[in-house]
Design a protein around this motif. Sequence first.
Motif, PDB file in Angstrom:
ATOM      1  N   PHE A   1      36.754  66.445  28.851  1.00  0.00           N
ATOM      2  CA  PHE A   1      37.989  66.063  28.221  1.00  0.00           C
ATOM      3  C   PHE A   1      37.837  65.052  26.959  1.00  0.00           C
ATOM      4  CE2 PHE A   1      41.318  62.843  27.903  1.00  0.00           C
ATOM      5  CZ  PHE A   1      42.652  63.597  27.988  1.00  0.00           C
ATOM      6  N   THR A   2      36.948  64.204  27.204  1.00  0.00           N
ATOM      7  CA  THR A   2      36.734  63.306  25.906  1.00  0.00           C
ATOM      8  C   THR A   2      36.172  64.262  24.709  1.00  0.00           C
ATOM      9  OG1 THR A   2      36.131  61.507  27.307  1.00  0.00           O
ATOM     10  CG2 THR A   2      35.098  61.181  25.262  1.00  0.00           C
ATOM     11  N   GLY A   3      35.223  65.093  25.107  1.00  0.00           N
ATOM     12  CA  GLY A   3      34.564  65.790  24.005  1.00  0.00           C
ATOM     13  C   GLY A   3      35.590  66.897  23.178  1.00  0.00           C
ATOM     14  N   LEU A   4      36.699  67.398  24.046  1.00  0.00           N
ATOM     15  CA  LEU A   4      37.696  68.148  23.719  1.00  0.00           C
ATOM     16  C   LEU A   4      38.703  67.250  22.879  1.00  0.00           C
ATOM     17  CD1 LEU A   4      38.543  70.571  26.664  1.00  0.00           C
ATOM     18  CD2 LEU A   4      37.506  71.079  24.633  1.00  0.00           C
ATOM     19  N   ILE A   5      39.129  66.126  23.244  1.00  0.00           N
ATOM     20  CA  ILE A   5      39.997  65.218  22.472  1.00  0.00           C
ATOM     21  C   ILE A   5      39.273  64.979  21.163  1.00  0.00           C
ATOM     22  CG2 ILE A   5      41.289  62.950  22.683  1.00  0.00           C
ATOM     23  CD1 ILE A   5      42.602  65.092  24.083  1.00  0.00           C
ATOM     24  N   SER A   6      38.208  64.183  21.314  1.00  0.00           N
ATOM     25  CA  SER A   6      37.632  63.674  20.208  1.00  0.00           C
ATOM     26  C   SER A   6      37.235  64.746  19.206  1.00  0.00           C
ATOM     27  CB  SER A   6      36.504  62.769  20.590  1.00  0.00           C
ATOM     28  OG  SER A   6      35.346  63.664  21.124  1.00  0.00           O
ATOM     29  N   GLY A   7      36.967  65.740  19.748  1.00  0.00           N
ATOM     30  CA  GLY A   7      36.394  67.087  18.773  1.00  0.00           C
ATOM     31  C   GLY A   7      37.378  67.661  18.332  1.00  0.00           C
ATOM     32  N   SER A   8      38.609  67.994  18.740  1.00  0.00           N
ATOM     33  CA  SER A   8      39.544  68.966  18.459  1.00  0.00           C
ATOM     34  C   SER A   8      40.018  68.866  16.934  1.00  0.00           C
ATOM     35  CB  SER A   8      40.956  68.710  19.255  1.00  0.00           C
ATOM     36  OG  SER A   8      41.329  67.492  19.304  1.00  0.00           O
ATOM     37  N   TYR A   9      40.533  67.593  16.600  1.00  0.00           N
ATOM     38  CA  TYR A   9      41.021  67.776  15.031  1.00  0.00           C
ATOM     39  C   TYR A   9      39.943  67.606  14.246  1.00  0.00           C
ATOM     40  CZ  TYR A   9      42.933  65.665  10.963  1.00  0.00           C
ATOM     41  OH  TYR A   9      43.326  65.673   9.557  1.00  0.00           O
ATOM     42  N   PRO A  10      38.985  67.178  14.245  1.00  0.00           N
ATOM     43  CA  PRO A  10      37.525  67.542  13.359  1.00  0.00           C
ATOM     44  C   PRO A  10      37.211  69.032  13.199  1.00  0.00           C
ATOM     45  CG  PRO A  10      37.190  65.557  14.404  1.00  0.00           C
ATOM     46  CD  PRO A  10      38.183  66.172  15.289  1.00  0.00           C
ATOM     47  N   ALA A  11      37.286  69.641  14.589  1.00  0.00           N
ATOM     48  CA  ALA A  11      36.883  71.103  14.431  1.00  0.00           C
ATOM     49  C   ALA A  11      38.056  71.741  13.776  1.00  0.00           C
ATOM     50  CB  ALA A  11      36.978  71.669  15.964  1.00  0.00           C
ATOM     51  N   LEU A  12      39.342  71.666  13.867  1.00  0.00           N
ATOM     52  CA  LEU A  12      40.515  72.283  13.237  1.00  0.00           C
ATOM     53  C   LEU A  12      40.390  72.072  11.908  1.00  0.00           C
ATOM     54  CD1 LEU A  12      43.410  71.418  15.701  1.00  0.00           C
ATOM     55  CD2 LEU A  12      42.330  73.801  15.304  1.00  0.00           C
ATOM     56  N   PHE A  13      39.972  70.675  11.613  1.00  0.00           N
ATOM     57  CA  PHE A  13      40.069  70.297  10.097  1.00  0.00           C
ATOM     58  C   PHE A  13      38.856  70.854   9.269  1.00  0.00           C
ATOM     59  CE2 PHE A  13      38.479  67.295   6.863  1.00  0.00           C
ATOM     60  CZ  PHE A  13      39.698  67.247   5.989  1.00  0.00           C
ATOM     61  N   LEU A  14      37.644  70.671   9.754  1.00  0.00           N
ATOM     62  CA  LEU A  14      36.517  71.451   9.328  1.00  0.00           C
ATOM     63  C   LEU A  14      36.791  72.942   8.960  1.00  0.00           C
ATOM     64  CD1 LEU A  14      33.636  69.351  10.863  1.00  0.00           C
ATOM     65  CD2 LEU A  14      34.317  69.282   8.511  1.00  0.00           C
ATOM     66  N   SER A  15      37.182  73.800   9.941  1.00  0.00           N
ATOM     67  CA  SER A  15      37.377  75.193  10.080  1.00  0.00           C
ATOM     68  C   SER A  15      38.334  75.549   9.044  1.00  0.00           C
ATOM     69  CB  SER A  15      37.458  75.597  11.551  1.00  0.00           C
ATOM     70  OG  SER A  15      38.612  75.140  11.907  1.00  0.00           O
ATOM     71  N   SER A  16      39.063  74.703   8.604  1.00  0.00           N
ATOM     72  CA  SER A  16      40.229  75.113   7.624  1.00  0.00           C
ATOM     73  C   SER A  16      39.859  75.138   6.290  1.00  0.00           C
ATOM     74  CB  SER A  16      41.482  74.327   7.732  1.00  0.00           C
ATOM     75  OG  SER A  16      41.041  72.852   7.425  1.00  0.00           O
ATOM     76  N   PHE A  17      38.651  74.892   5.902  1.00  0.00           N
ATOM     77  CA  PHE A  17      38.111  74.725   4.572  1.00  0.00           C
ATOM     78  C   PHE A  17      38.220  75.946   3.924  1.00  0.00           C
ATOM     79  CE2 PHE A  17      35.352  70.478   4.955  1.00  0.00           C
ATOM     80  CZ  PHE A  17      36.695  69.925   4.696  1.00  0.00           C
ATOM     81  N   ASN A  18      38.817  76.190   2.818  1.00  0.00           N
ATOM     82  CA  ASN A  18      38.722  77.352   1.786  1.00  0.00           C
ATOM     83  C   ASN A  18      37.154  77.548   1.278  1.00  0.00           C
ATOM     84  OD1 ASN A  18      38.653  79.447  -0.353  1.00  0.00           O
ATOM     85  ND2 ASN A  18      40.948  79.078  -0.365  1.00  0.00           N
ATOM     86  N   PRO A  19      36.504  78.666   1.691  1.00  0.00           N
ATOM     87  CA  PRO A  19      35.005  78.972   1.257  1.00  0.00           C
ATOM     88  C   PRO A  19      35.020  78.887  -0.371  1.00  0.00           C
ATOM     89  CG  PRO A  19      36.044  80.878   2.239  1.00  0.00           C
ATOM     90  CD  PRO A  19      37.034  80.007   2.605  1.00  0.00           C
TER      91      PRO A  19
END
Length: 535
Positions: free
Chosen positions: A131-149
């Motif tokens: 739960f802690t890993g998912l909560i703390s990592g969810s926004y950074p994961a969505l944010f980083l993966s949204s970068f335009n290459p």
Amino acid sequence: LGLQRFDQVYLHAHFSEGRISGGRIEYINLFSLVAIFILLIACINFMNLTTARSLKRAKEVGIRKAIGALRAALIKQFIGESVLISAFAVTIAICLMIYLLPLFNSITQKQIGFPFSDFSFWLKIILITLFTGLISGSYPALFLSSFNPLKVLKGTVKLTNGAVWFRKGLVVFQFVLSIILIMGTIVVSRQVNFIQSKNLGYDRENLIYLPIEGELANNYETWRQETLHMPGIENISFISDNPINLDQWTNSVDWDGRDAGTLLNFEQPITGYDFVKTMKLEMKQGRYFSRDFTADTNAYVINETAAKRIGYTNAVGRMITKNGRKCVVIGVLKDFHYRSMHDEIKPMIIEFGKNLRDGNILVRTKAGKMTEALTSLEKIYKQVNPRFPFTYTFLDEEYKKLYDNEQIVSKLSDTFSFLAIFISCLGLLGLMIFTAEQRTKEIGIRKVLGASVTGIIQLMSIEIIILVIIAIIIAFPVGWWAMNSWLNNYAYKIDIGWWMFPLTGGLALFIALFTISFQAIKAAVANPVTSLRSE
């Protein structure tokens, strides 16, 4: 009539209108909530620092996307990293918990063991980790993966306003939680001091009590007379109940002018002569039971609350019927606290008893003569009651035990508040370091154009100060409501004074400024030539 399982009594001992309304379970719920607060603050720090340093991983994301990596794969990667970090943290936390458990047990006065063999414990640990890993990592994961290459590989990627405001919102939220915990620590500490120092209406120092058992019940008067002549003894009396937790009551009470629909619960202790002198109580009207008046065996003494609830302005000489026994009131006793501050003082009718089969003997010792008094008591006690061990209880120590839970809450709240503030400051420091890195060239240009060190420090600090002030504005009403709710558990409590708010706000600002000051000064005094040459 109600039934309750015995193993539930310890945590669920409070009843209201025949239903369970709380108990020690409230403290478990309270600290569970505090633990969630601290975990949220830690998760917020992780989100903040990860998104703040996202530009350092931007090229990695761009290259992965350019060679065909799907966004879902990137999200899995970043969340996997977060869960792995959470697993490492849990491993360290378990080791620390094993090491610190004896200290925790000494603070809470419990004997809690580490549940190595409990499958449900390990299952909960795994769930918390995930739960802690998912909560703390969810926004950074969505944010980083949204970068335009394309933008990333050209080096034109920048944090959007949405990302910047989200990080600021997280900083505000974690400081809101920290400020609420600071307010809670102050209020809990003051309430504990209040209940320990409040005038109870009697002197609890140099006062002990002994259980009435064996031959002592039959030979009380003889024992009392002999003991009073021994060194260190000042006064002796008795009461039919525990003197700091009276629990004998009746609602079978009638008086002149009673409304037919009025039904009051009265405490009904039975006491001996010299009870007022021994406890150092005060009379408001009339007198207490005396050996000089043989008719006092058919009389009552009531407390102030009883007189008010009955409606007697001058109760002395009035008749009251209790449990079918009609007697005259000879005195009104000033209210005194015979239970904890959780309970309000209730109406009381005191009856004289010549001898008791059970209850407690009260002994007032002379100041500074406790050792001599105990020696005297034991000597006479063994002569009168040889089949029973000489046992006694210090009334002031027993009174303190009424508030063991509050003392533990105070100590733990201090610790948890420190943890919350420390973790929040770590996040604030990380954010300040990142801000300084992002504005290195700006600071260099400002210094070349003549900006002072003081001006640079103010520039670096003002944004953080504004965020903390916003957190203070949000935290004050929430903290006031939470602390008022907690104080409502006490019939006698402190007021949340206005001065607590500027004190808490000032403390939060001081902690924030102290945390960021070193990094702000470091950035302000840096050589501008080095800053402008950096790539």
